[in-house]
Structure formats: C-alpha cells, structure tokens
Write a protein that holds these residues in place. Structure first.
Motif, PDB file in Angstrom:
ATOM      1  N   THR A   1       0.814  -1.218   0.000  1.00  0.00           N
ATOM      2  CA  THR A   1       0.000   0.000   0.000  1.00  0.00           C
ATOM      3  C   THR A   1       0.846   1.267   0.000  1.00  0.00           C
ATOM      4  O   THR A   1       0.624   2.170  -0.812  1.00  0.00           O
ATOM      5  CB  THR A   1      -0.975  -0.006   1.209  1.00  0.00           C
ATOM      6  N   ALA A   2       1.843   1.330   0.888  1.00  0.00           N
ATOM      7  CA  ALA A   2       2.668   2.541   0.977  1.00  0.00           C
ATOM      8  C   ALA A   2       3.448   2.775  -0.317  1.00  0.00           C
ATOM      9  O   ALA A   2       3.858   3.900  -0.609  1.00  0.00           O
ATOM     10  CB  ALA A   2       3.639   2.426   2.144  1.00  0.00           C
ATOM     11  N   LEU A   3       3.642   1.695  -1.075  1.00  0.00           N
ATOM     12  CA  LEU A   3       4.455   1.796  -2.296  1.00  0.00           C
ATOM     13  C   LEU A   3       3.600   2.026  -3.537  1.00  0.00           C
ATOM     14  O   LEU A   3       4.054   1.828  -4.660  1.00  0.00           O
ATOM     15  CB  LEU A   3       5.310   0.541  -2.464  1.00  0.00           C
ATOM     16  N   ASN A   4       2.347   2.401  -3.311  1.00  0.00           N
ATOM     17  CA  ASN A   4       1.487   2.779  -4.423  1.00  0.00           C
ATOM     18  C   ASN A   4       1.077   1.580  -5.286  1.00  0.00           C
ATOM     19  O   ASN A   4       0.834   1.743  -6.474  1.00  0.00           O
ATOM     20  CB  ASN A   4       2.197   3.852  -5.284  1.00  0.00           C
ATOM     21  N   LEU A   5       1.072   0.399  -4.672  1.00  0.00           N
ATOM     22  CA  LEU A   5       0.563  -0.761  -5.416  1.00  0.00           C
ATOM     23  C   LEU A   5      -0.923  -0.884  -5.115  1.00  0.00           C
ATOM     24  O   LEU A   5      -1.304  -1.207  -3.993  1.00  0.00           O
ATOM     25  CB  LEU A   5       1.297  -2.046  -5.010  1.00  0.00           C
ATOM     26  N   PRO A   6      -1.769  -0.589  -6.104  1.00  0.00           N
ATOM     27  CA  PRO A   6      -3.211  -0.534  -5.840  1.00  0.00           C
ATOM     28  C   PRO A   6      -3.788  -1.890  -5.427  1.00  0.00           C
ATOM     29  O   PRO A   6      -3.168  -2.932  -5.659  1.00  0.00           O
ATOM     30  CB  PRO A   6      -3.795  -0.074  -7.181  1.00  0.00           C
ATOM     31  N   GLU A   7      -4.955  -1.815  -4.830  1.00  0.00           N
ATOM     32  CA  GLU A   7      -5.657  -2.990  -4.276  1.00  0.00           C
ATOM     33  C   GLU A   7      -5.737  -4.154  -5.270  1.00  0.00           C
ATOM     34  O   GLU A   7      -5.583  -5.305  -4.920  1.00  0.00           O
ATOM     35  CB  GLU A   7      -7.087  -2.547  -3.891  1.00  0.00           C
ATOM     36  N   ASN A   8      -5.952  -3.830  -6.547  1.00  0.00           N
ATOM     37  CA  ASN A   8      -6.170  -4.885  -7.554  1.00  0.00           C
ATOM     38  C   ASN A   8      -4.895  -5.224  -8.351  1.00  0.00           C
ATOM     39  O   ASN A   8      -4.966  -5.836  -9.404  1.00  0.00           O
ATOM     40  CB  ASN A   8      -7.286  -4.460  -8.522  1.00  0.00           C
ATOM     41  N   HIS A   9      -3.733  -4.806  -7.829  1.00  0.00           N
ATOM     42  CA  HIS A   9      -2.486  -5.065  -8.568  1.00  0.00           C
ATOM     43  C   HIS A   9      -2.202  -6.574  -8.580  1.00  0.00           C
ATOM     44  O   HIS A   9      -2.346  -7.244  -7.551  1.00  0.00           O
ATOM     45  CB  HIS A   9      -1.325  -4.302  -7.917  1.00  0.00           C
ATOM     46  N   PRO A  10      -1.779  -7.109  -9.742  1.00  0.00           N
ATOM     47  CA  PRO A  10      -1.565  -8.568  -9.831  1.00  0.00           C
ATOM     48  C   PRO A  10      -0.532  -9.096  -8.827  1.00  0.00           C
ATOM     49  O   PRO A  10      -0.639 -10.249  -8.387  1.00  0.00           O
ATOM     50  CB  PRO A  10      -1.077  -8.779 -11.275  1.00  0.00           C
ATOM     51  N   ALA A  11       0.458  -8.266  -8.433  1.00  0.00           N
ATOM     52  CA  ALA A  11       1.473  -8.715  -7.465  1.00  0.00           C
ATOM     53  C   ALA A  11       0.837  -9.119  -6.135  1.00  0.00           C
ATOM     54  O   ALA A  11       1.366  -9.949  -5.401  1.00  0.00           O
ATOM     55  CB  ALA A  11       2.499  -7.611  -7.230  1.00  0.00           C
ATOM     56  N   ARG A  12      -0.321  -8.502  -5.840  1.00  0.00           N
ATOM     57  CA  ARG A  12      -0.986  -8.803  -4.560  1.00  0.00           C
ATOM     58  C   ARG A  12      -1.727 -10.136  -4.599  1.00  0.00           C
ATOM     59  O   ARG A  12      -2.215 -10.617  -3.575  1.00  0.00           O
ATOM     60  CB  ARG A  12      -2.007  -7.702  -4.238  1.00  0.00           C
ATOM     61  N   ASP A  13      -1.857 -10.691  -5.777  1.00  0.00           N
ATOM     62  CA  ASP A  13      -2.610 -11.924  -5.967  1.00  0.00           C
ATOM     63  C   ASP A  13      -1.968 -13.075  -5.191  1.00  0.00           C
ATOM     64  O   ASP A  13      -0.753 -13.148  -5.062  1.00  0.00           O
ATOM     65  CB  ASP A  13      -2.614 -12.242  -7.473  1.00  0.00           C
TER      66      ASP A  13
END
Ligand code: 2U9
Length: 339
Positions: free
Chosen positions: A136-148
């Motif tokens: 989150t702090a690094l500007n990776l949005p909620e739906n970013h594939p990396a979060r998958d």
C-alpha cells in the motif's frame, strides 16, 4: 632365605622394553600363581618362634616386588610419551579444506561495497511483512496482480501478513522513520509464488537503492548506475535506459548493459541484441514521498532495484537459478578463491 635373596636381585635388575614385558613381570611375581604368593605359602613350614621374623622378611619382599612393578609401569609410560612427541615436523601437513563463500554472497558483497563508496548506507528489514510496507505505501493498488495469491505467499489474511516480494519494504520502513537526506541500499531475500524452474524460483535476492534529498535528479540516477556498471562489469561496458513503468517510480526505466559475453555484437546470452537487461529504476513517485510525510515540492529521489541472481549469472555465467539453492558442492567449490 637364599632363594628370596636371589628373587630380590632379579627384581632389582628387571627391566622392561615394552608393555608385554611389564605384564610378564607382574604375572611372574604378583600374579595369583606368582612367586610372591608362592613364598608366602612357605609360612606354613616355618617354626612358630621364627614366624614373626620370617613374616617381616616376606612382607619386605612383597613390597619390593610391588614397588618395582610401579617403577616399570612409570618408565614405560614416559618412554611412550617420548615416542609420541618424536614427530617428523618436516612431513607435509594434512590438507584442511577451506569453505567458500556462496556466489550470491560474493556478488551481493561486491554490489553493496560499490554503493557504499558512493555514500550509501546499508539497511535491512524483516522478511515477514505487512501489507502497508510491502504494497500500500508503495502505491501498489488494491487490484495489482502482485498482490494476488498466485504471486505472493500470504502468512495471514485480514490483517495481511506476507513474505516480502521485494526489499522496497525496507526503503518504506526507513522513509517512515528517517528524514531526508536518505541514501540507502537494501540487500535481502524476497519471495514470490512461482513454479521453480531454471529461470524462476520461489525466492531470490535483491539489492535495491534509494536516494532522497533536495535536487536529486534523473542525471544523478544515471551517473550512479553508470558508475555501478563500470565497477561491477569493467570500464567500457555501455549502458542504455528504456522507458518503463513501476507503481513506485515516475518516470521509470529499465537499464541494459552491453552484453558482457559478446561485447555487443550479438550472441545467445543477449538473444542477438547486443544488450542485456540488469535493473529497473526511476524517480520516486511524489505520492510515495507524501505517504511518508516527505514534502514532494522540496525533495526528490531516485530508486532502483536489481536481482543478485541476475548479476551473478552475468558475472559467473550461471545459467540455472536452481543451482544457487541446491547446495551441490561441485557447483559451490568452483567459487574457491573468490572473495
Ligand atoms: C521506495 C521507492 C521506490 C524500487 C525499484 C525497481 C525499480 C525494479 C526490479 C528489478 C528486477 C525488482 O529484482 S527485480 O525483479 N525492481 O525494477 N525497484 S524502482 O523503487 C522504490 C522502492 C521503494 C520507497
């Protein structure tokens, strides 16, 4: 009596060259069927009025045999010690196998020491991270594939804890508690949910860097990374920057170096392009600075990230990522002598 005198002389003159001869003495004089026992048996035949006197003589004889036995044992052990220290110091020594540093450690240390010379400090952080510092702090949005779940190993959901997917989370932690100027490199292991193959692994190593201060420009970024390449791969190696996209940097770029195998003429390593990609970089996104309460009108920064395995592959021509973690001594011992 004359027989006892004879034995006494024999005892006095007895010498032993080895343990067998000492034992032979013990059996002869002090054994269950030995001479001492035998002469003691003679007491029966001594008239009563002489028993006391003869008893004293026998006792003295027994003590003489026991004392001689102790002396013989002592002489033997000291002669064995002498033999043991009688070493030929001119003989060659037994070889002592010296361990080697892991190739990834060798390369990581080289990378870090180059940046240290440019004034970068080393920062480390936890491998288990929370969602805020990793995403989150690094500007990776909620739906970013990396979060998958497919890409990230989650340890807990809601609240989310995970194995860090990059060492950017360390930069985040430093930005949180330190005011600019910040100039750090963050080496460490990172995890991604990948099927293991020659080209992908579920963990690898990164060295990331961050420089935040007043007047930090893209020119500073280019010069820093150019210096790194010259030191790491040698003078004359060229660099080029291609525009790219990362959520944490704007503008972003990927950096290539001229192929270290063919020198740029084209080979299988560079897929006949003359260039190989080594890292990603860019100017820190102003949103990130604001996330950490750093005034983006006053401060700017650059950041970069690279894989240690990739640099190691180029330096040592390692072509299979699995080799790094298989612990095969035939692979590891090839790096003997490298520091
Ligand atoms: C903060 C601000 C900016 C780190 C960056 C990259 C570009 C990048 C990859 C290269 C190969 C990772 O090993 S890899 O897969 N990294 O391309 N990393 S800029 O930027 C940051 C990090 C933290 C606070």
């Amino acid at each position: 009596m004359s027989q006892i005198d004879q034995y006494k002389k024999d005892i006095k003159g007895y010498s032993a060259k080895n343990a067998d001869e000492v034992e032979a003495f013990r059996i002869k004089y002090l054994g269950t069927k030995g001479i001492v026992k035998n002469v003691m048996g003679e007491m029966r035949n001594v008239p009563n009025e002489n028993k006391k006197e003869f008893g004293l003589i026998l006792n003295a004889f027994k003590i003489a045999a026991e004392e001689r036995y102790e002396v013989l044992k002592e002489q033997l052990s000291s002669s064995e010690e002498t033999a043991a220290t009688n070493i030929d110091w001119s003989l060659p020594g037994d070889p002592m196998p010296v361990g080697t540093r892991h190739p990834l450690s060798i390369v990581r240390n080289q990378m870090v020491s180059i940046f240290k010379r440019l004034g970068f400090a080393v920062a480390e952080g936890p491998e288990m991270e929370d969602d805020w510092h990793n995403f989150t702090a690094l500007n990776l949005p909620e739906n970013h594939p990396a979060r998958d779940m497919q890409d990230t190993f989650y340890l807990n959901q809601n609240p989310d804890y995970l194995l860090r997917t990059h060492t950017s989370s360390v930069q985040a932690r430093i930005m949180e508690k330190q005011k600019p100027p910040i100039r750090i490199v963050c080496p460490g292991r990172v995890y991604r949910n990948e099927t293991i193959s020659a080209r992908a692994h579920c963990f690898f190593h990164q060295v990331e860097g961050l420089y935040v201060d007043e007047n930090v420009s893209f020119a500073d970024l280019k010069q820093t990374l150019y210096f790194f390449v010259q030191e790491m791969f040698g003078k004359g190696v060229k660099v080029r920057f291609r525009p790219s996209y990362f959520p944490f940097t704007e503008p972003s770029a990927e950096m290539d170096i001229s192929c270290t195998v063919c020198g740029g003429t084209g080979c299988s390593l560079c897929k006949h392009t003359g260039w190989v990609e080594i890292l990603g970089c860019g100017m820190v996104h102003p949103k990130l600075l604001e996330n950490f309460k750093i005034d983006s009108n006053k401060y700017t920064g650059f950041a970069f990230g690279m894989g240690v395995e990739r640099i190691c592959q180029l330096k040592f021509r390692v072509n299979d990522l699995r080799l790094y973690s298989q612990n095969d001594i035939r692979f590891l011992r090839q790096f003997t002598g490298a520091v």
